[in-house]
Design a protein around this motif. Structure first.
Motif, mmCIF file in Angstrom:
data_model
loop_
_atom_site.group_PDB
_atom_site.id
_atom_site.type_symbol
_atom_site.label_atom_id
_atom_site.label_comp_id
_atom_site.label_asym_id
_atom_site.label_seq_id
_atom_site.Cartn_x
_atom_site.Cartn_y
_atom_site.Cartn_z
ATOM 1 N N ILE A 20 15.689 -14.485 69.830
ATOM 2 C CA ILE A 20 16.453 -15.968 70.204
ATOM 3 C C ILE A 20 15.750 -16.989 69.590
ATOM 4 O O ILE A 20 14.689 -17.394 69.999
ATOM 5 C CB ILE A 20 16.371 -15.952 71.609
ATOM 6 N N ASN A 21 16.420 -17.479 68.687
ATOM 7 C CA ASN A 21 15.831 -18.759 67.907
ATOM 8 C C ASN A 21 14.355 -18.204 67.279
ATOM 9 O O ASN A 21 13.411 -19.044 67.018
ATOM 10 C CB ASN A 21 15.469 -19.891 68.626
ATOM 11 N N GLY A 22 14.204 -16.810 66.950
ATOM 12 C CA GLY A 22 13.013 -16.431 66.434
ATOM 13 C C GLY A 22 12.107 -15.755 67.264
ATOM 14 O O GLY A 22 10.793 -15.321 66.991
ATOM 15 N N LEU B 9 15.230 -2.929 78.037
ATOM 16 C CA LEU B 9 14.336 -3.364 77.082
ATOM 17 C C LEU B 9 14.277 -2.709 76.082
ATOM 18 O O LEU B 9 13.716 -1.612 76.164
ATOM 19 C CB LEU B 9 12.936 -3.655 77.893
ATOM 20 N N ASN B 10 14.414 -3.203 74.986
ATOM 21 C CA ASN B 10 14.360 -2.866 73.440
ATOM 22 C C ASN B 10 12.949 -3.178 72.862
ATOM 23 O O ASN B 10 12.962 -4.480 72.377
ATOM 24 C CB ASN B 10 15.762 -3.338 72.802
ATOM 25 N N MET C 271 6.465 -7.430 72.850
ATOM 26 C CA MET C 271 7.784 -8.144 72.674
ATOM 27 C C MET C 271 8.979 -7.237 72.843
ATOM 28 O O MET C 271 8.780 -6.026 72.564
ATOM 29 C CB MET C 271 7.705 -9.073 71.318
ATOM 30 N N TYR C 272 9.952 -7.627 73.245
ATOM 31 C CA TYR C 272 11.287 -6.927 73.385
ATOM 32 C C TYR C 272 12.545 -7.692 73.431
ATOM 33 O O TYR C 272 12.452 -9.035 73.349
ATOM 34 C CB TYR C 272 11.323 -6.089 74.690
ATOM 35 N N ALA C 273 13.548 -7.128 72.899
ATOM 36 C CA ALA C 273 14.894 -7.693 72.849
ATOM 37 C C ALA C 273 15.500 -7.501 74.284
ATOM 38 O O ALA C 273 15.579 -6.083 74.675
ATOM 39 C CB ALA C 273 15.703 -7.378 71.785
ATOM 40 N N ILE C 274 16.342 -8.305 74.918
ATOM 41 C CA ILE C 274 17.230 -7.905 76.202
ATOM 42 C C ILE C 274 18.649 -8.460 75.753
ATOM 43 O O ILE C 274 19.317 -8.581 77.096
ATOM 44 C CB ILE C 274 16.220 -8.456 77.285
ATOM 45 N N GLY C 275 18.989 -9.103 75.077
ATOM 46 C CA GLY C 275 20.283 -9.643 74.745
ATOM 47 C C GLY C 275 20.142 -11.173 75.099
ATOM 48 O O GLY C 275 19.269 -11.795 74.911
ATOM 49 N N GLU C 276 21.226 -11.849 75.197
ATOM 50 C CA GLU C 276 21.289 -13.373 75.806
ATOM 51 C C GLU C 276 20.530 -13.402 77.034
ATOM 52 O O GLU C 276 20.296 -12.434 77.922
ATOM 53 C CB GLU C 276 22.644 -13.586 75.840
ATOM 54 N N MET C 277 19.613 -14.497 76.811
ATOM 55 C CA MET C 277 18.620 -14.758 78.325
ATOM 56 C C MET C 277 19.748 -15.493 79.341
ATOM 57 O O MET C 277 19.729 -16.524 79.666
ATOM 58 C CB MET C 277 17.958 -15.766 77.812
ATOM 59 N N THR C 278 20.510 -14.619 79.896
ATOM 60 C CA THR C 278 21.301 -14.990 81.114
ATOM 61 C C THR C 278 20.460 -15.079 82.400
ATOM 62 O O THR C 278 19.387 -14.759 82.354
ATOM 63 C CB THR C 278 22.512 -13.731 81.442
#
Length: 597
Positions: A50-52, A117-118, A551-558
């Motif tokens: 998300i924006n890097g 969490l990816n 660090m991880y990716a979770i999609g949009e920060m809803t």
């Protein structure tokens, strides 16, 4: 860009290991640390950032303390924050179970088809810190899983569980856990001399002056009282009695017992717990029967974090220009409307989706570095031990950088969150002591009887690319000053009448002033009670705790995903014998169940 040569020998090992980090086997905390940057953290973002930026969670090994009164947070001259934690029997008994609960929850949320969490998002290059954390938990060197299994089956006594957990905590946090055995009779005798001088034999000179009262109470056991309440009639009566006995020739026993009575009154339940002694048996931490046998014995965790402060300067009494602080005084952490609890996750990507923990209504609080460097040079990567394939670097500036907040490294802010209680209601009871910018943190960190000026081995400074909101989040002019420590300290502390080097090349500070924030300063952004401590005091430089986060990716920060990001700082496990409501595990389990289905 200024680069030190001192760090290169440490960094070469890290760089050689980064190439095979995904397959490295570690069994010790030293091996884990060898794979991390010297200071800060780095990564390369992929399409799912998300924006890097990526959210993170903590992979370090600090304990959690559920009792707010046993946590001390203090920022001081030199741009560092000290967090000292009294380790009671509950915190230590739960420690190994807390590590394993995090191990299990992290695995459940990152593995399998239901993973939320990816930790290996496509196109990214991230440090595999979760894998390193898991290997430490599984390591036979520490026997964490074995201890938890045996204790859960009743095959470890309560005393053994406590003692082994303490040993694990010390091993995983080298240089940050201290076994204290404080001779209170000796400490009270020092106080006796002090009040004799300040009272002139008349207790009313102290008790009739609010500032003198605060000094007398807080110096009873220097640095370990930290009294925040307005003194009650009972406290004032006990203070008057102790001063009177100190000045009228009372016996040592009579005076010591009166001083002890005052100490218990002003510390409340802070030191009311049990420890396991050298014989393997429980005893009270506070053992005092006479002037010849009066001790406070317990373990304490102290971490010192480099801290960014407001981008302003002020002056000390000698005309030195030093970094200012926006929020001296006494504060407590805030919960706000709209579900924004103390460990709030902000929307702005530059906060890194890590907790921003406010203590002032206008928004000042503790948060992450909030400044990054794109594409650091090969020389920077080599000096700091960064992965050669990473293009983004994050580190806190030890100096003026913010509009008013206090900034930590990303690992530091998550460790801070790990240390304080799970529940929001208890987080809001944690006090923050802000020194005046001119005042030092003088503390007997190891119980040796020697007060030292608190500091940390961290020498990073930099500027900002501009003044607008976007440019303030991008760094320039990175300076790594380990081989120019003296010059760095001149800029940080001031040169005139502040410190010198002794014959051992140790930094020594002359006649430092300290702040004693109290109820007089609550939410006032000022400190009314200060004290100058005559003498020469060595600088204590704690080694930097390397940033341990995954660090991880979770999609949009809803809104839902922000709550999951926040939840990662609330993971809590406790011993089978613990009250799950009191220890915080029930609160975490309930929130986990509501968010992750």
């Amino acid at each position: 860009m200024k680069i030190t040569k001192v760090l290169l020998s440490f960094a070469v090992v890290a760089i050689s290991l980064f190439a095979v980090a995904q397959s490295v086997s570690v069994k010790t905390i030293e091996e884990y640390n060898s794979l991390l940057p010297v200071w800060g953290t780095s990564w390369s973002p992929g399409a799912k950032s998300i924006n890097g930026y990526y959210p993170t969670f903590y992979t370090g090994f600090a304990m959690r303390q559920q009792a707010p009164e046993r946590i001390h947070v203090r920022v001081s001259r030199g741009n560092q924050t000290r967090i000292s934690v009294i380790l009671d029997d509950q915190a230590l008994t739960d420690y190994a179970f807390d590590l394993v609960k995090r191990y299990e929850v992290y695995r459940a949320l990152t593995k399998g088809p239901g993973a939320k969490l990816n930790v290996n998002p496509s196109g990214s290059k991230l440090l595999p810190q979760l894998d390193l954390y898991n290997q430490i938990i599984e390591s036979p060197n520490y026997d964490i899983l074995g201890l938890v299994d045996r204790a859960s089956k009743g095959a470890e006594s309560a005393e053994s569980t406590y003692a082994k957990s303490l040993n694990i905590l010390r091993a995983l946090n080298p240089g940050r856990v201290f076994i204290l055995n404080l001779n209170l009779a000796q400490e009270f005798a020092k106080w006796k001399t002090q009040v004799q001088q300040s009272s002139g034999g008349n207790a009313a000179k102290i008790t009739g002056n609010p500032q003198e009262t605060i000094i007398a109470i807080n110096t009873l056991l220097f640095g370990r009282v930290n009294y925040t309440q307005k003194p009650s009639a009972d406290v004032m009566a006990k203070l008057t009695k102790a001063i009177t006995l100190a000045t009228n020739g009372a016996s040592d026993n009579e005076f010591t017992m009166a001083a002890l009575d005052l100490f218990v009154a002003v510390t409340g339940s802070k030191y009311d717990f049990k420890v396991v002694n050298n014989q393997g048996h429980w005893q009270k931490a506070l053992q005092c029967s006479s002037a010849s046998s009066c001790y406070l014995s317990y373990p304490e965790f102290t971490a010192i974090y480099p801290t960014g402060s407001v981008e302003e300067k002020t002056s000390d009494e000698f005309g030195n220009r030093i970094n200012a602080f926006s929020t001296p005084g006494l504060w407590q952490f805030l919960s706000r409307s709209g579900g924004r609890e103390v460990d709030n996750i902000r929307n702005e990507p530059y906060y890194g989706f890590a907790p921003k923990m406010d203590y002032q209504d206008i928004g000042n609080g503790f948060h992450n570095p909030a400044v990054r460097f794109w594409d650091p040079s090969k020389a920077v990567k080599q000096a700091l031990g960064l992965n050669p394939g990473h293009n983004t670097y994050w580190a806190v500036k030890r100096g003026g950088v913010s509009h008013g907040c206090l900034r930590f490294s990303i690992g530091g802010v998550w460790e801070f969150r790990q240390i304080i209680p799970v529940e929001n209601s208890k987080m809001t009871q944690v006090s923050f002591f802000g020194n005046r910018a001119q005042d030092f943190d003088l503390y007997d960190i190891d119980g040796s009887g020697e007060l030292k000026v608190m500091g940390t081995e961290y020498f990073i400074s930099y500027g900002l690319q501009g003044a607008d909101s976007t440019a303030r989040r991008e760094g320039k002019g990175l300076e790594i000053n380990a081989d120019k420590k003296y010059d760095f300290y001149v800029d940080l502390y001031g040169a005139k009448n502040v410190f010198s080097l002794n014959e051992k090349q140790e930094y020594v500070f002359a006649n430092p002033r300290i702040s004693l924030p109290s109820y007089l300063d609550f939410k006032k952004a000022s400190v009314s009670t200060r004290l100058q401590i005559p003498g020469q005091y060595r600088l204590y430089e704690q080694a930097y705790e390397k940033d341990k986060v995954q660090m991880y990716a979770i999609g949009e920060m809803t809104p839902q995903n922000k709550l999951i990001a926040r939840l990662m700082g609330r993971v809590r496990g406790c011993a089978p014998t613990s009250n799950k409501q009191q220890c915080g595990e029930a609160a975490f389990d309930q929130e986990l169940k509501s968010l992750v289905k």
